[in-house]
Design a protein around this motif. Structure first.
Motif, mmCIF file in Angstrom:
data_model
loop_
_atom_site.group_PDB
_atom_site.id
_atom_site.type_symbol
_atom_site.label_atom_id
_atom_site.label_comp_id
_atom_site.label_asym_id
_atom_site.label_seq_id
_atom_site.Cartn_x
_atom_site.Cartn_y
_atom_site.Cartn_z
ATOM 1 N N ASN A 107 0.813 -1.207 0.000
ATOM 2 C CA ASN A 107 0.000 0.000 0.000
ATOM 3 C C ASN A 107 0.855 1.269 0.000
ATOM 4 N N PHE A 108 2.104 1.135 0.363
ATOM 5 C CA PHE A 108 3.003 2.278 0.462
ATOM 6 C C PHE A 108 3.942 2.294 -0.736
ATOM 7 N N GLN A 109 4.004 3.453 -1.393
ATOM 8 C CA GLN A 109 4.889 3.635 -2.526
ATOM 9 C C GLN A 109 5.667 4.934 -2.320
ATOM 10 N N SER A 110 6.718 5.097 -3.103
ATOM 11 C CA SER A 110 7.491 6.321 -2.978
ATOM 12 C C SER A 110 8.005 6.743 -4.347
ATOM 13 N N ARG A 111 8.220 8.024 -4.480
ATOM 14 C CA ARG A 111 8.781 8.603 -5.702
ATOM 15 C C ARG A 111 9.846 9.624 -5.338
ATOM 16 N N ARG A 112 10.880 9.656 -6.141
ATOM 17 C CA ARG A 112 11.917 10.680 -5.939
ATOM 18 C C ARG A 112 12.251 11.269 -7.307
ATOM 19 N N PRO A 113 11.576 12.336 -7.672
ATOM 20 C CA PRO A 113 11.760 12.899 -9.006
ATOM 21 C C PRO A 113 13.095 13.605 -9.207
#
Lengths: 115, 114
Positions: free
Chosen positions: B63-69
């Protein structure tokens, strides 16, 4: 696996008294140990850390800790408590790889300082 | 002053409604971390980025996601928040020199799920 155990979830001292917060570690290799402080609804602030140099480590706000391998301990002390020291304190061991860390925290100790 | 910034400080969402928490840093650190801290518990690492390389902890829910643009920003996405996801979410950074180095924490975002 490396872990830390903090003895005493709550410690209460009088202003001006000695502060002693206990932390024991479990590790098969020399650990990297940290103490962080957390004020209500705030993030974590580093007090001090042990990274295999001097066994007596001095930190901010008058805190210090001594790494004792024979006792597997890294207790946090301060000679004279101040009202502003009231907070939650976390001991942590840092594992991870060569380019990152993974902090595994103890359960925390809430320090209360009364006048 | 160089620092780790988290916005918002308080976030209220509804059960099942996606929510995104934001973290930015002016330290120019290579590594960014997300920790979850439930009430009266210790912080627990969810995942970290070294530059653009994402590393998930084995027990972090899907359920947990992450992004680092980019270097400065990192986001935590909770796809379908449940009541059990109510917690303080802490972002931290480090230079990328391993376990002996300090992690610098932001002030946290407290998430409430209704």
């Amino acid at each position: 696996a490396q872990s830390v155990t903090q003895l005493g979830s709550h410690v209460s001292v009088s202003e001006g008294a000695l502060v002693l917060l206990r932390c024991n570690y479990s590790s098969s290799v020399p650990p990297y140990l940290f103490w962080y402080v957390q004020y209500p609804n705030q993030g974590l602030q580093l007090l001090l850390k042990y990274t295999s140099a001097a066994t007596l480590v001095k930190g901010i706000n008058g805190f210090e800790a001594e790494f004792k391998k024979s006792e597997t301990s890294f207790h946090l002390t301060k000679p004279s408590a101040h009202m502003s020291d009231a907070a939650e304190y976390f001991c942590a061991v840092n594992t991870g790889g060569t380019s990152y860390g993974k902090l595994t925290f103890g359960q925390g100790t809430i320090l209360t300082v009364h006048p | 002053d160089a620092m780790v910034i988290q916005n918002p400080r308080y976030q209220v969402t509804q059960f099942g409604k996606p929510v995104t928490l934001s973290c930015s840093q002016t330290l120019n650190h290579n590594v960014m971390y997300w920790y979850q801290q439930k009430s009266s518990q210790a912080p627990k690492l969810l995942f970290h980025y070294y530059d653009k390389d994402f590393n998930n902890e084995a027990d972090t829910p899907d359920n947990f996601q992450s992004r680092r643009p980019n270097t400065s920003f990192c986001f935590l996405d909770i796809r379908s928040p449940g009541l059990g996801d109510a917690a303080m979410y802490l972002c931290a950074t480090s230079k990328g020199q391993g376990a002996r180095e300090t992690q610098y924490f932001g002030p946290g975002t407290r998430l409430l799920v209704l």
